[in-house]
Write a protein that holds these residues in place. Structure first.
Motif, mmCIF file in Angstrom:
data_model
loop_
_atom_site.group_PDB
_atom_site.id
_atom_site.type_symbol
_atom_site.label_atom_id
_atom_site.label_comp_id
_atom_site.label_asym_id
_atom_site.label_seq_id
_atom_site.Cartn_x
_atom_site.Cartn_y
_atom_site.Cartn_z
ATOM 1 N N HIS A 114 0.852 -1.182 0.000
ATOM 2 C CA HIS A 114 0.000 0.000 0.000
ATOM 3 C C HIS A 114 0.892 1.238 0.000
ATOM 4 C CE1 HIS A 114 -2.503 -3.212 1.712
ATOM 5 N NE2 HIS A 114 -3.504 -2.607 1.104
ATOM 6 N N CYS A 115 0.572 2.169 -0.891
ATOM 7 C CA CYS A 115 1.420 3.345 -1.088
ATOM 8 C C CYS A 115 1.005 4.523 -0.231
ATOM 9 C CB CYS A 115 1.433 3.748 -2.565
ATOM 10 S SG CYS A 115 -0.159 4.370 -3.165
ATOM 11 N N GLY A 116 -0.178 4.490 0.362
ATOM 12 C CA GLY A 116 -0.642 5.596 1.180
ATOM 13 C C GLY A 116 -1.242 6.741 0.395
ATOM 14 N N GLY A 117 -1.255 6.651 -0.932
ATOM 15 C CA GLY A 117 -1.803 7.718 -1.753
ATOM 16 C C GLY A 117 -3.283 7.545 -2.018
ATOM 17 N N MET A 118 -3.806 8.395 -2.897
ATOM 18 C CA MET A 118 -5.207 8.333 -3.298
ATOM 19 C C MET A 118 -5.297 7.734 -4.692
ATOM 20 S SD MET A 118 -7.530 9.545 -1.170
ATOM 21 C CE MET A 118 -7.681 10.602 0.274
ATOM 22 N N HIS A 119 -6.135 6.727 -4.875
ATOM 23 C CA HIS A 119 -6.346 6.100 -6.172
ATOM 24 C C HIS A 119 -7.756 6.405 -6.665
ATOM 25 C CE1 HIS A 119 -2.607 4.039 -5.799
ATOM 26 N NE2 HIS A 119 -3.014 3.221 -4.836
ATOM 27 N N ALA A 120 -7.890 6.500 -7.973
ATOM 28 C CA ALA A 120 -9.196 6.673 -8.605
ATOM 29 C C ALA A 120 -9.239 5.781 -9.833
ATOM 30 C CB ALA A 120 -9.430 8.131 -8.990
ATOM 31 N N ASP A 121 -10.319 5.046 -9.998
ATOM 32 C CA ASP A 121 -10.440 4.163 -11.158
ATOM 33 C C ASP A 121 -11.910 3.921 -11.447
ATOM 34 O OD1 ASP A 121 -9.699 2.643 -13.280
ATOM 35 O OD2 ASP A 121 -8.523 1.182 -12.145
ATOM 36 N N TRP A 122 -12.169 3.392 -12.649
ATOM 37 C CA TRP A 122 -13.528 3.158 -13.124
ATOM 38 C C TRP A 122 -13.879 1.687 -12.987
ATOM 39 C CZ3 TRP A 122 -16.221 7.461 -14.360
ATOM 40 C CH2 TRP A 122 -15.493 8.615 -14.648
ATOM 41 N N PHE A 123 -15.080 1.404 -12.451
ATOM 42 C CA PHE A 123 -15.498 0.026 -12.221
ATOM 43 C C PHE A 123 -16.919 -0.194 -12.734
ATOM 44 C CE2 PHE A 123 -12.296 0.931 -9.037
ATOM 45 C CZ PHE A 123 -11.517 -0.215 -9.035
ATOM 46 N N LEU A 124 -17.180 -1.436 -13.144
ATOM 47 C CA LEU A 124 -18.538 -1.829 -13.485
ATOM 48 C C LEU A 124 -19.402 -1.742 -12.228
ATOM 49 C CD1 LEU A 124 -17.743 -4.976 -15.664
ATOM 50 C CD2 LEU A 124 -18.424 -2.722 -16.489
ATOM 51 N N PRO A 125 -20.701 -1.487 -12.372
ATOM 52 C CA PRO A 125 -21.565 -1.357 -11.188
ATOM 53 C C PRO A 125 -21.444 -2.528 -10.215
ATOM 54 C CG PRO A 125 -22.754 -0.670 -13.146
ATOM 55 C CD PRO A 125 -21.448 -1.223 -13.625
ATOM 56 N N ALA A 126 -21.336 -3.748 -10.739
ATOM 57 C CA ALA A 126 -21.281 -4.924 -9.873
ATOM 58 C C ALA A 126 -19.979 -5.023 -9.097
ATOM 59 C CB ALA A 126 -21.478 -6.190 -10.700
ATOM 60 N N LEU A 127 -18.930 -4.321 -9.531
ATOM 61 C CA LEU A 127 -17.622 -4.400 -8.884
ATOM 62 C C LEU A 127 -17.335 -3.205 -7.981
ATOM 63 C CD1 LEU A 127 -15.456 -5.732 -11.863
ATOM 64 C CD2 LEU A 127 -16.561 -7.029 -10.035
ATOM 65 N N CYS A 128 -18.289 -2.310 -7.835
ATOM 66 C CA CYS A 128 -18.094 -1.131 -6.990
ATOM 67 C C CYS A 128 -18.201 -1.527 -5.518
ATOM 68 C CB CYS A 128 -19.136 -0.056 -7.310
ATOM 69 S SG CYS A 128 -18.914 0.706 -8.940
ATOM 70 N N GLN A 129 -17.395 -0.876 -4.665
ATOM 71 C CA GLN A 129 -17.488 -1.107 -3.235
ATOM 72 C C GLN A 129 -18.798 -0.536 -2.689
ATOM 73 O OE1 GLN A 129 -15.515 -2.906 -1.468
ATOM 74 N NE2 GLN A 129 -13.823 -3.233 -2.885
ATOM 75 N N LEU A 130 -19.167 0.656 -3.184
ATOM 76 C CA LEU A 130 -20.470 1.215 -2.846
ATOM 77 C C LEU A 130 -21.521 0.525 -3.704
ATOM 78 C CD1 LEU A 130 -19.524 4.997 -2.746
ATOM 79 C CD2 LEU A 130 -19.724 3.432 -0.818
ATOM 80 N N GLU A 131 -22.660 0.238 -3.127
ATOM 81 C CA GLU A 131 -23.697 -0.485 -3.865
ATOM 82 C C GLU A 131 -24.208 0.346 -5.032
ATOM 83 O OE1 GLU A 131 -28.037 -2.636 -3.127
ATOM 84 O OE2 GLU A 131 -26.956 -1.672 -1.477
ATOM 85 N N ARG A 132 -24.159 -0.208 -6.212
ATOM 86 C CA ARG A 132 -24.635 0.466 -7.422
ATOM 87 C C ARG A 132 -25.688 -0.408 -8.088
ATOM 88 N NH1 ARG A 132 -22.169 5.652 -7.521
ATOM 89 N NH2 ARG A 132 -19.992 5.424 -6.868
ATOM 90 N N LYS A 133 -26.784 0.192 -8.454
ATOM 91 C CA LYS A 133 -27.843 -0.542 -9.118
ATOM 92 C C LYS A 133 -27.496 -0.754 -10.591
ATOM 93 C CE LYS A 133 -31.523 1.182 -6.115
ATOM 94 N NZ LYS A 133 -32.833 1.905 -6.066
ATOM 95 N N PRO A 134 -27.950 -1.850 -11.176
ATOM 96 C CA PRO A 134 -27.708 -2.069 -12.611
ATOM 97 C C PRO A 134 -28.348 -0.959 -13.438
ATOM 98 C CG PRO A 134 -28.477 -4.074 -11.539
ATOM 99 C CD PRO A 134 -28.658 -2.976 -10.543
ATOM 100 N N VAL A 135 -27.714 -0.648 -14.551
ATOM 101 C CA VAL A 135 -28.217 0.381 -15.457
ATOM 102 C C VAL A 135 -28.958 -0.298 -16.599
ATOM 103 C CG1 VAL A 135 -27.597 2.313 -16.957
ATOM 104 C CG2 VAL A 135 -26.285 1.875 -14.873
#
Length: 247
Positions: free
Chosen positions: A62-83
């Motif tokens: 772990h680098c201790g930094g901030m990461h940002a990336d794009w995920f499919l709804p089913a792979l998100c940590q926050l619950e995302r409804k299907p589109v």
């Protein structure tokens, strides 16, 4: 729109993939779920307590930094409804869903096209400082967009060189993360002088912590941004709290 993971339209422009459904199901009102091409932006702090891997390390570091990336709804940590397709058509018309192009890490000539929410697009541009328009995709050698509904080619092609319609295409919709973007870890505070924090760092931290920018503040121990004000606020971050408890 595409119904095949090997469709040549994928990553040539903003796209979306649906299941290959019989026309009777479509006419009967069955909803068409977007299986690929629509993603959500997630931002997280790369610490041992994070459920995601570091984008810069191939191992479990772990680098201790901030990461940002794009995920499919089913792979998100926050619950995302299907589109659904119907919702995507409406949200695209109203400007709530927009196209985004994300270059691959280390390669400016290749990347991924996708549809995302306008809110995620604005945050992504703020993080990466993107001000360029969508690039014109390059045509790959020997790979043309063709109409698939054609007669079967029964000619034997064994030993011939070149690409033929009957050949299998490589899978384009892999469903993998894009490679993302990483903000460097802020230096530890060694004095009482105020730390200079950029607006990009504040936006990334707020997105990762799920709070507003005004609730952010430096950890009393390490100086990293944390939820310092408002409800559920604290004086030290979760990482430092865990270290203090071990002492």
């Amino acid at each position: 729109m595409a119904k095949d993971r090997t469709a040549s339209l994928i990553d040539r422009a903003a796209w979306a993939r649906v299941d290959d459904m019989p026309w009777k199901d479509i006419a009967g009102g069955r909803e068409m779920v977007i299986r690929g091409g629509y993603r959500h932006l997630e931002v997280w702090r790369c610490v041992p307590s994070s459920d995601r891997h570091c984008l810069l390390s191939e191992g479990a570091g772990h680098c201790g930094g901030m990461h940002a990336d794009w995920f499919l709804p089913a792979l998100c940590q926050l619950e995302r409804k299907p589109v659904h397709l119907e919702d995507l058509v409406v949200s695209s018309a109203t400007g709530e869903s927009v196209p985004v192009y994300v270059p691959n890490r280390g390669s400016g000539r290749a990347g991924r096209h996708m549809r995302v929410t306008a809110t995620d697009r604005d945050l992504w541009k703020e993080l990466v400082g993107e001000k360029k328009s969508l690039p014109v995709p390059e045509q790959e050698e020997g790979d043309e967009t063709t109409f698939a509904d054609q007669e079967i080619d029964r000619t034997c092609r064994a030993g011939d060189e070149g690409w033929f319609v009957s050949d299998s295409r490589p899978i384009r919709d892999l469903g993998q993360p894009t490679g993302g973007f990483t903000l460097p870890r802020m230096p530890a505070r060694h004095s009482e002088r105020p730390m200079l924090i950029t607006s990009v760092e504040r936006a990334a931290a707020a997105a990762a912590l799920g709070c507003t920018v005004w609730e952010l503040g430096p950890c009393a121990e390490c100086g990293q941004l944390m939820r310092r004000y408002g409800r559920n606020a604290g004086r030290v971050c979760a990482v430092c709290r865990a270290l203090l408890n071990r002492r």
